[in-house]
Design a protein around this motif. Sequence first.
Motif, PDB file in Angstrom:
ATOM      1  N   ILE A  30       7.613  33.088  42.493  1.00 50.56           N
ATOM      2  CA  ILE A  30       6.490  32.316  43.014  1.00 50.56           C
ATOM      3  C   ILE A  30       5.215  33.164  43.022  1.00 50.56           C
ATOM      4  CG2 ILE A  30       5.595  31.190  45.099  1.00 50.56           C
ATOM      5  CD1 ILE A  30       8.642  30.351  45.511  1.00 50.56           C
ATOM      6  N   LYS A  31       5.331  34.438  43.348  1.00 49.78           N
ATOM      7  CA  LYS A  31       4.161  35.330  43.317  1.00 49.78           C
ATOM      8  C   LYS A  31       3.595  35.434  41.905  1.00 49.78           C
ATOM      9  CE  LYS A  31       5.252  38.281  47.261  1.00 49.78           C
ATOM     10  NZ  LYS A  31       5.673  39.621  47.708  1.00 49.78           N
ATOM     11  N   LYS A  32       4.466  35.483  40.917  1.00 47.33           N
ATOM     12  CA  LYS A  32       4.009  35.543  39.525  1.00 47.33           C
ATOM     13  C   LYS A  32       3.263  34.266  39.145  1.00 47.33           C
ATOM     14  CE  LYS A  32       7.546  38.747  38.047  1.00 47.33           C
ATOM     15  NZ  LYS A  32       8.928  38.882  37.706  1.00 47.33           N
ATOM     16  N   ILE A  33       3.784  33.136  39.578  1.00 49.96           N
ATOM     17  CA  ILE A  33       3.111  31.858  39.314  1.00 49.96           C
ATOM     18  C   ILE A  33       1.761  31.837  40.024  1.00 49.96           C
ATOM     19  CG2 ILE A  33       3.188  29.365  39.727  1.00 49.96           C
ATOM     20  CD1 ILE A  33       6.270  29.569  39.382  1.00 49.96           C
ATOM     21  N   ASP A  34       1.740  32.243  41.292  1.00 50.29           N
ATOM     22  CA  ASP A  34       0.487  32.263  42.058  1.00 50.29           C
ATOM     23  C   ASP A  34      -0.555  33.172  41.414  1.00 50.29           C
ATOM     24  OD1 ASP A  34       1.300  30.441  43.985  1.00 50.29           O
ATOM     25  OD2 ASP A  34       1.922  31.982  45.428  1.00 50.29           O
ATOM     26  N   LEU A  35      -0.118  34.336  40.942  1.00 53.86           N
ATOM     27  CA  LEU A  35      -1.055  35.251  40.264  1.00 53.86           C
ATOM     28  C   LEU A  35      -1.666  34.590  39.029  1.00 53.86           C
ATOM     29  CD1 LEU A  35       0.683  38.745  40.436  1.00 53.86           C
ATOM     30  CD2 LEU A  35      -1.638  38.212  41.171  1.00 53.86           C
ATOM     31  N   ALA A  36      -0.831  33.935  38.255  1.00 58.43           N
ATOM     32  CA  ALA A  36      -1.315  33.254  37.052  1.00 58.43           C
ATOM     33  C   ALA A  36      -2.294  32.134  37.420  1.00 58.43           C
ATOM     34  CB  ALA A  36      -0.141  32.701  36.251  1.00 58.43           C
ATOM     35  N   LEU A  37      -1.941  31.360  38.437  1.00 62.83           N
ATOM     36  CA  LEU A  37      -2.815  30.260  38.859  1.00 62.83           C
ATOM     37  C   LEU A  37      -4.148  30.780  39.388  1.00 62.83           C
ATOM     38  CD1 LEU A  37      -0.191  28.001  40.617  1.00 62.83           C
ATOM     39  CD2 LEU A  37      -1.480  27.419  38.557  1.00 62.83           C
ATOM     40  N   ASN A  38      -4.111  31.827  40.191  1.00 63.05           N
ATOM     41  CA  ASN A  38      -5.356  32.394  40.718  1.00 63.05           C
ATOM     42  C   ASN A  38      -6.227  32.961  39.606  1.00 63.05           C
ATOM     43  OD1 ASN A  38      -4.883  31.707  43.399  1.00 63.05           O
ATOM     44  ND2 ASN A  38      -3.739  33.586  43.798  1.00 63.05           N
ATOM     45  N   PHE A  39      -5.604  33.613  38.641  1.00 61.53           N
ATOM     46  CA  PHE A  39      -6.343  34.119  37.480  1.00 61.53           C
ATOM     47  C   PHE A  39      -7.048  32.969  36.761  1.00 61.53           C
ATOM     48  CE2 PHE A  39      -6.463  35.141  32.920  1.00 61.53           C
ATOM     49  CZ  PHE A  39      -7.241  36.286  32.945  1.00 61.53           C
ATOM     50  N   CYS A  40      -6.315  31.885  36.566  1.00 63.96           N
ATOM     51  CA  CYS A  40      -6.884  30.727  35.868  1.00 63.96           C
ATOM     52  C   CYS A  40      -8.012  30.091  36.674  1.00 63.96           C
ATOM     53  CB  CYS A  40      -5.792  29.700  35.583  1.00 63.96           C
ATOM     54  SG  CYS A  40      -4.575  30.299  34.399  1.00 63.96           S
ATOM     55  N   LEU A  89      14.036  24.935  44.298  1.00 59.98           N
ATOM     56  CA  LEU A  89      13.821  26.307  44.761  1.00 59.98           C
ATOM     57  C   LEU A  89      12.380  26.808  44.682  1.00 59.98           C
ATOM     58  CD1 LEU A  89      17.021  27.870  43.194  1.00 59.98           C
ATOM     59  CD2 LEU A  89      16.615  27.339  45.601  1.00 59.98           C
ATOM     60  N   VAL A  90      11.611  26.302  43.742  1.00 56.04           N
ATOM     61  CA  VAL A  90      10.275  26.851  43.520  1.00 56.04           C
ATOM     62  C   VAL A  90       9.168  25.924  44.025  1.00 56.04           C
ATOM     63  CG1 VAL A  90       8.627  27.634  41.757  1.00 56.04           C
ATOM     64  CG2 VAL A  90      11.054  28.227  41.565  1.00 56.04           C
ATOM     65  N   ILE A  91       9.198  24.692  43.604  1.00 52.47           N
ATOM     66  CA  ILE A  91       8.102  23.760  43.902  1.00 52.47           C
ATOM     67  C   ILE A  91       7.787  23.659  45.394  1.00 52.47           C
ATOM     68  CG2 ILE A  91       7.385  21.332  43.782  1.00 52.47           C
ATOM     69  CD1 ILE A  91       7.028  22.838  41.128  1.00 52.47           C
ATOM     70  N   PRO A  92       8.775  23.569  46.289  1.00 48.62           N
ATOM     71  CA  PRO A  92       8.428  23.440  47.720  1.00 48.62           C
ATOM     72  C   PRO A  92       7.646  24.636  48.284  1.00 48.62           C
ATOM     73  CG  PRO A  92      10.723  22.860  47.374  1.00 48.62           C
ATOM     74  CD  PRO A  92      10.214  23.451  46.084  1.00 48.62           C
ATOM     75  N   GLN A  93       7.726  25.766  47.631  1.00 49.92           N
ATOM     76  CA  GLN A  93       7.072  26.966  48.143  1.00 49.92           C
ATOM     77  C   GLN A  93       5.672  27.187  47.563  1.00 49.92           C
ATOM     78  OE1 GLN A  93       9.692  30.371  48.903  1.00 49.92           O
ATOM     79  NE2 GLN A  93      11.348  29.149  48.013  1.00 49.92           N
ATOM     80  N   GLN A  95       1.647  25.995  46.814  1.00 48.37           N
ATOM     81  CA  GLN A  95       0.595  25.257  47.493  1.00 48.37           C
ATOM     82  C   GLN A  95       0.568  23.836  46.948  1.00 48.37           C
ATOM     83  OE1 GLN A  95      -3.246  27.172  47.545  1.00 48.37           O
ATOM     84  NE2 GLN A  95      -2.314  29.196  47.709  1.00 48.37           N
ATOM     85  N   LYS A  96       0.275  22.903  47.815  1.00 49.05           N
ATOM     86  CA  LYS A  96       0.272  21.489  47.440  1.00 49.05           C
ATOM     87  C   LYS A  96      -0.587  21.225  46.205  1.00 49.05           C
ATOM     88  CE  LYS A  96      -0.354  16.924  49.435  1.00 49.05           C
ATOM     89  NZ  LYS A  96      -0.707  16.156  50.633  1.00 49.05           N
ATOM     90  N   SER A  97      -1.739  21.864  46.155  1.00 47.57           N
ATOM     91  CA  SER A  97      -2.672  21.634  45.051  1.00 47.57           C
ATOM     92  C   SER A  97      -2.159  22.166  43.705  1.00 47.57           C
ATOM     93  CB  SER A  97      -4.024  22.276  45.365  1.00 47.57           C
ATOM     94  OG  SER A  97      -3.877  23.678  45.554  1.00 47.57           O
TER      95      SER A  97
END
Length: 114
Positions: A30-40, A89-93, A95-97
């Motif tokens: 999830i942290k890896k996904i968040d990093l990618a999303l924040n970068f974008c 496992l991933v989606i619920p954790q 951010q809603k947006s």
Amino acid sequence: NGRGEQTIKICNLNRDSLIISRQDVITDFIKKIDLALNFCKNNQFDAKTTILTIHIVFERVTSESNDIEKDFILLRNFIIKNHINFELLVIPQLQKSDKEIVREAFKLYKNGKL
């Protein structure tokens, strides 16, 4: 089934330390996904570029799920095996947006359309 439950009990597979370690694997993803999303977001990428960026995260996690040096390889494979596991496992954790774009990225990734 009774046999599986006995194995879990005998081997103490639900001890706190293992539960925490398994959650750490999911949290790392999830942290890896968040990093990618924040970068974008910081670079004001469009949806297509964001999905392609998230795709790189999925490729990395897939690679890690085949790395015998990593812990919890079966869990790593389970998470990315299909949309049901990913959704559980991933989606619920997330951010809603962010949920919808990550769902879409995962669907495209699993269908080989990226």
